[in-house]
Design a protein around this motif. Structure first.
Motif, PDB file in Angstrom:
ATOM      1  N   VAL A 243       0.848  -1.194   0.000  1.00 54.29           N
ATOM      2  CA  VAL A 243       0.000   0.000   0.000  1.00 54.29           C
ATOM      3  C   VAL A 243       0.884   1.244   0.000  1.00 54.29           C
ATOM      4  O   VAL A 243       1.846   1.340   0.766  1.00 54.29           O
ATOM      5  N   LEU A 244       0.538   2.183  -0.866  1.00 54.18           N
ATOM      6  CA  LEU A 244       1.185   3.494  -0.889  1.00 54.18           C
ATOM      7  C   LEU A 244       0.183   4.514  -0.375  1.00 54.18           C
ATOM      8  O   LEU A 244      -0.899   4.679  -0.950  1.00 54.18           O
ATOM      9  N   LEU A 245       0.507   5.192   0.703  1.00 48.42           N
ATOM     10  CA  LEU A 245      -0.333   6.237   1.275  1.00 48.42           C
ATOM     11  C   LEU A 245       0.313   7.593   0.996  1.00 48.42           C
ATOM     12  O   LEU A 245       1.531   7.739   1.128  1.00 48.42           O
ATOM     13  N   ALA A 246      -0.495   8.576   0.624  1.00 47.73           N
ATOM     14  CA  ALA A 246       0.030   9.915   0.368  1.00 47.73           C
ATOM     15  C   ALA A 246      -0.739  10.937   1.192  1.00 47.73           C
ATOM     16  O   ALA A 246      -1.971  10.854   1.321  1.00 47.73           O
ATOM     17  N   GLU A 247      -0.023  11.901   1.734  1.00 47.23           N
ATOM     18  CA  GLU A 247      -0.647  12.961   2.533  1.00 47.23           C
ATOM     19  C   GLU A 247      -0.138  14.322   2.089  1.00 47.23           C
ATOM     20  O   GLU A 247       0.997  14.471   1.632  1.00 47.23           O
ATOM     21  N   GLY A 248      -1.004  15.311   2.210  1.00 51.30           N
ATOM     22  CA  GLY A 248      -0.611  16.689   1.964  1.00 51.30           C
ATOM     23  C   GLY A 248      -0.238  17.346   3.273  1.00 51.30           C
ATOM     24  O   GLY A 248      -0.994  17.272   4.249  1.00 51.30           O
ATOM     25  N   GLY A 249       0.918  17.994   3.317  1.00 52.38           N
ATOM     26  CA  GLY A 249       1.365  18.609   4.561  1.00 52.38           C
ATOM     27  C   GLY A 249       0.486  19.751   5.027  1.00 52.38           C
ATOM     28  O   GLY A 249       0.509  20.119   6.201  1.00 52.38           O
ATOM     29  N   LYS A 250      -0.305  20.324   4.095  1.00 48.46           N
ATOM     30  CA  LYS A 250      -1.198  21.434   4.446  1.00 48.46           C
ATOM     31  C   LYS A 250      -2.669  21.047   4.281  1.00 48.46           C
ATOM     32  O   LYS A 250      -3.517  21.891   4.022  1.00 48.46           O
ATOM     33  N   ASP A 251      -2.951  19.768   4.444  1.00 47.59           N
ATOM     34  CA  ASP A 251      -4.324  19.284   4.299  1.00 47.59           C
ATOM     35  C   ASP A 251      -5.134  19.646   5.539  1.00 47.59           C
ATOM     36  O   ASP A 251      -4.893  19.115   6.620  1.00 47.59           O
ATOM     37  N   PRO A 252      -6.122  20.561   5.421  1.00 51.14           N
ATOM     38  CA  PRO A 252      -6.900  20.961   6.590  1.00 51.14           C
ATOM     39  C   PRO A 252      -8.124  20.083   6.828  1.00 51.14           C
ATOM     40  O   PRO A 252      -8.759  20.170   7.880  1.00 51.14           O
ATOM     41  N   TYR A 253      -8.473  19.252   5.862  1.00 50.59           N
ATOM     42  CA  TYR A 253      -9.712  18.478   5.938  1.00 50.59           C
ATOM     43  C   TYR A 253      -9.495  17.056   6.454  1.00 50.59           C
ATOM     44  O   TYR A 253     -10.242  16.585   7.309  1.00 50.59           O
ATOM     45  N   LEU A 254      -8.500  16.366   5.908  1.00 49.56           N
ATOM     46  CA  LEU A 254      -8.150  15.034   6.388  1.00 49.56           C
ATOM     47  C   LEU A 254      -6.650  15.023   6.703  1.00 49.56           C
ATOM     48  O   LEU A 254      -5.858  14.405   5.976  1.00 49.56           O
ATOM     49  N   PRO A 255      -6.242  15.730   7.748  1.00 48.46           N
ATOM     50  CA  PRO A 255      -4.815  15.840   8.055  1.00 48.46           C
ATOM     51  C   PRO A 255      -4.177  14.469   8.265  1.00 48.46           C
ATOM     52  O   PRO A 255      -4.769  13.571   8.861  1.00 48.46           O
ATOM     53  N   GLY A 256      -2.952  14.338   7.758  1.00 43.55           N
ATOM     54  CA  GLY A 256      -2.275  13.047   7.799  1.00 43.55           C
ATOM     55  C   GLY A 256      -2.141  12.468   9.192  1.00 43.55           C
ATOM     56  O   GLY A 256      -2.258  11.252   9.384  1.00 43.55           O
ATOM     57  N   ILE A 257      -1.906  13.313  10.189  1.00 40.79           N
ATOM     58  CA  ILE A 257      -1.725  12.815  11.553  1.00 40.79           C
ATOM     59  C   ILE A 257      -2.962  12.080  12.057  1.00 40.79           C
ATOM     60  O   ILE A 257      -2.869  11.154  12.869  1.00 40.79           O
ATOM     61  N   ASP A 258      -4.131  12.469  11.573  1.00 38.63           N
ATOM     62  CA  ASP A 258      -5.387  11.865  12.027  1.00 38.63           C
ATOM     63  C   ASP A 258      -5.880  10.740  11.123  1.00 38.63           C
ATOM     64  O   ASP A 258      -6.802  10.001  11.505  1.00 38.63           O
ATOM     65  N   HIS A 259      -5.280  10.610   9.951  1.00 36.80           N
ATOM     66  CA  HIS A 259      -5.800   9.625   9.004  1.00 36.80           C
ATOM     67  C   HIS A 259      -4.699   8.739   8.409  1.00 36.80           C
ATOM     68  O   HIS A 259      -4.637   7.548   8.723  1.00 36.80           O
ATOM     69  N   VAL A 260      -3.816   9.280   7.584  1.00 36.81           N
ATOM     70  CA  VAL A 260      -2.763   8.460   6.976  1.00 36.81           C
ATOM     71  C   VAL A 260      -1.904   7.783   8.041  1.00 36.81           C
ATOM     72  O   VAL A 260      -1.656   6.570   7.978  1.00 36.81           O
ATOM     73  N   HIS A 261      -1.461   8.529   9.038  1.00 37.26           N
ATOM     74  CA  HIS A 261      -0.571   7.949  10.045  1.00 37.26           C
ATOM     75  C   HIS A 261      -1.323   7.013  10.990  1.00 37.26           C
ATOM     76  O   HIS A 261      -0.755   6.039  11.500  1.00 37.26           O
ATOM     77  N   LYS A 262      -2.570   7.308  11.217  1.00 38.36           N
ATOM     78  CA  LYS A 262      -3.395   6.404  12.020  1.00 38.36           C
ATOM     79  C   LYS A 262      -3.568   5.073  11.299  1.00 38.36           C
ATOM     80  O   LYS A 262      -3.510   3.999  11.910  1.00 38.36           O
ATOM     81  N   LEU A 263      -3.748   5.130   9.978  1.00 42.36           N
ATOM     82  CA  LEU A 263      -3.840   3.908   9.183  1.00 42.36           C
ATOM     83  C   LEU A 263      -2.546   3.114   9.253  1.00 42.36           C
ATOM     84  O   LEU A 263      -2.548   1.915   9.530  1.00 42.36           O
ATOM     85  N   ALA A 264      -1.433   3.786   8.991  1.00 44.83           N
ATOM     86  CA  ALA A 264      -0.144   3.089   8.958  1.00 44.83           C
ATOM     87  C   ALA A 264       0.188   2.444  10.302  1.00 44.83           C
ATOM     88  O   ALA A 264       0.742   1.329  10.357  1.00 44.83           O
ATOM     89  N   ALA A 265      -0.177   3.109  11.397  1.00 43.37           N
ATOM     90  CA  ALA A 265       0.135   2.580  12.723  1.00 43.37           C
ATOM     91  C   ALA A 265      -0.694   1.353  13.068  1.00 43.37           C
ATOM     92  O   ALA A 265      -0.307   0.556  13.938  1.00 43.37           O
ATOM     93  N   ALA A 266      -1.816   1.174  12.381  1.00 45.46           N
ATOM     94  CA  ALA A 266      -2.713   0.055  12.695  1.00 45.46           C
ATOM     95  C   ALA A 266      -2.311  -1.234  12.003  1.00 45.46           C
ATOM     96  O   ALA A 266      -2.896  -2.289  12.259  1.00 45.46           O
ATOM     97  N   ARG A 267      -1.315  -1.162  11.122  1.00 46.14           N
ATOM     98  CA  ARG A 267      -0.966  -2.319  10.299  1.00 46.14           C
ATOM     99  C   ARG A 267       0.426  -2.820  10.654  1.00 46.14           C
ATOM    100  O   ARG A 267       1.382  -2.061  10.742  1.00 46.14           O
ATOM    101  N   SER A 268       0.538  -4.122  10.841  1.00 47.02           N
ATOM    102  CA  SER A 268       1.827  -4.696  11.210  1.00 47.02           C
ATOM    103  C   SER A 268       2.699  -5.006   9.997  1.00 47.02           C
ATOM    104  O   SER A 268       3.918  -5.133  10.114  1.00 47.02           O
TER     105      SER A 268
END
Length: 309
Positions: A243-268
Motif C-alpha cells: 500500500v502506498l499512502l500519500a498525505e498533503g502537509g497542508k491538508d486541513p480536511y483530512l490531516p495526515g496525523i489523524d488519518h494516513v498515520h493512524k492507518l499506517a500505525a494500525a498495520r503490522s
C-alpha cells in the motif's frame, strides 16, 4: 415528570438539524448538472479509444464507468482502477488515467453512486461502494476490457487508486477482493466517524461534536448502514498487499496525523509506504503535479506490475 420536563428518550434523540446535515453530506454528489461535467474530457478519451461501461448494481443504483486503454506500443502492465473524491466525478481524474495509459496501464474509472452519471440516493462511505468497485471490475473482465482479453500476460490482478472518499473506499475494497495486488490511497479517511470530526473542526468548529456525530449516525442508519461500518482502518488491518499512502502537509480536511498515520500505525505489515508532499493541501495533492508523488506512484505501480505480469 411534568409536561415541561423532557424524557430520557427525547433527550437521546438526535437533533433534526444534525440529521439533516448528515443527509446532506450523504447525498452531496447529487448536485445539478453533475451529469454534464467532463464532457470534453470524455470526447478526448473517445478519440484515444476510451469507452463508457454501465454496470447495474442493486435497486436504483447503476454505476457509470469508463475504460481508458493503454497507449499503443507500450508494454502491458497491471490495470489500474481509479476512485474519485466526494462531490467529484470520474472525469476529474482522466488526466491521471492518461498518464497511467502512457506507462502501459489500462485504466478503469467509475462514478461513485450518487455522483456524476451514476444513480442512487445516498453514499455509504465504502460500505456499499467497495462492492460497487468489485462489480465494475467484474464487468470489465467479462467484457474483455481488462485481463487476458487485452492480450497481456495477466494473472487477474488490478491496482486500485483512490483520493479522499475514494482512498478510504479502495482500502475497504482491497480487504474483500483478492484481485487487488496493490493500493494507492491519496489523502484517505481512516474511518467515516473520524472524517466527520476532521471536517467539523475545520468547517464548523462552533458545532458540538456529539451533536454532529449523533446526526450523522442517524442519517447513516436511514441510508442503510452503521457509521462505524465505514472504516478503512479496520479493513487496512486485513490487507496483505503493498500500500502506498500519500498525505498533503497542508491538508486541513483530512490531516495526515489523524488519518494516513493512524492507518499506517494500525498495520503490522512492512509493505506500507507513506509519501508526504509538504506544500500540498487536500485538493492540490491530486490535482496539481508533484514530481515526488508522481515518481512514487510510477515506481509503486511498476513494481506491482513486475510481480504480477
Amino acid at each position: 415528570m411534568t409536561e415541561s420536563e423532557p424524557s430520557d428518550i427525547e433527550e437521546a434523540l438526535p437533533s433534526p438539524w444534525s440529521v439533516a446535515l448528515g443527509r446532506l453530506t450523504l447525498s452531496a454528489g447529487r448536485y445539478p448538472g453533475r451529469k454534464y461535467v467532463g464532457a470534453m474530457h470524455r470526447k478526448v478519451s473517445r478519440e484515444r479509444g476510451g469507452r463508457r461501461c454501465r454496470v447495474h448494481r442493486t435497486g436504483d443504483v447503476t454505476l457509470d464507468a469508463w475504460f481508458s486503454p493503454r497507449r499503443e506500443g507500450t508494454t502491458a502492465r497491471v490495470p489500474v482502477v481509479i476512485s474519485h473524491g466526494l462531490m467529484e466525478t470520474k472525469e476529474r481524474h482522466f488526466k491521471t488515467a492518461w498518464k497511467m495509459n502512457a506507462r502501459g496501464h489500462d485504466v478503469l474509472l467509475c462514478d461513485h453512486r450518487v455522483h456524476g452519471r451514476s444513480t442512487g440516493r445516498r453514499l455509504t462511505f465504502g460500505v456499499e461502494e467497495k462492492h460497487d468497485l468489485a462489480a465494475v471490475i467484474d464487468a470489465a473482465v467479462n467484457r474483455g476490457l481488462i485481463g487476458e482479453g487485452r492480450g497481456q500476460p495477466y494473472d487477474g490482478g488490478v491496482i486500485t487508486m483512490g483520493f479522499s472518499l475514494g482512498g478510504g473506499t479502495v482500502l475497504q475494497h482491497a480487504a474483500i477482493d483478492d484481485r487487488v495486488k496493490g493500493v494507492v490511497a491519496l489523502a484517505p479517511f481512516a474511518d467515516f466517524r473520524g472524517a466527520v470530526e476532521s471536517f467539523r473542526r475545520k468547517l464548523t468548529p462552533w458545532l458540538d461534536e456529539k451533536w454532529v456525530q449523533d446526526g450523522f449516525s442517524a442519517a447513516s442508519l436511514e441510508a442503510g448502514f452503521k457509521i462505524d461500518e465505514a472504516s478503512a482502518i479496520e479493513a487496512f488491518k486485513q490487507i496483505k498487499v503493498p500500500v502506498l499512502l500519500a498525505e498533503g502537509g497542508k491538508d486541513p480536511y483530512l490531516p495526515g496525523i489523524d488519518h494516513v498515520h493512524k492507518l499506517a500505525a494500525a498495520r503490522s505489515a512492512d509493505n506500507t509506504t507513506i509519501v508526504r508532499i509538504d506544500e500540498a493541501n487536500h485538493n492540490t495533492l491530486v490535482h496539481k503535479n508533484w514530481p515526488k508523488l508522481d515518481r512514487a506512484v510510477a515506481r509503486f505501480c511498476r513494481n506491482i506490475s513486475a510481480d504480477h505480469t
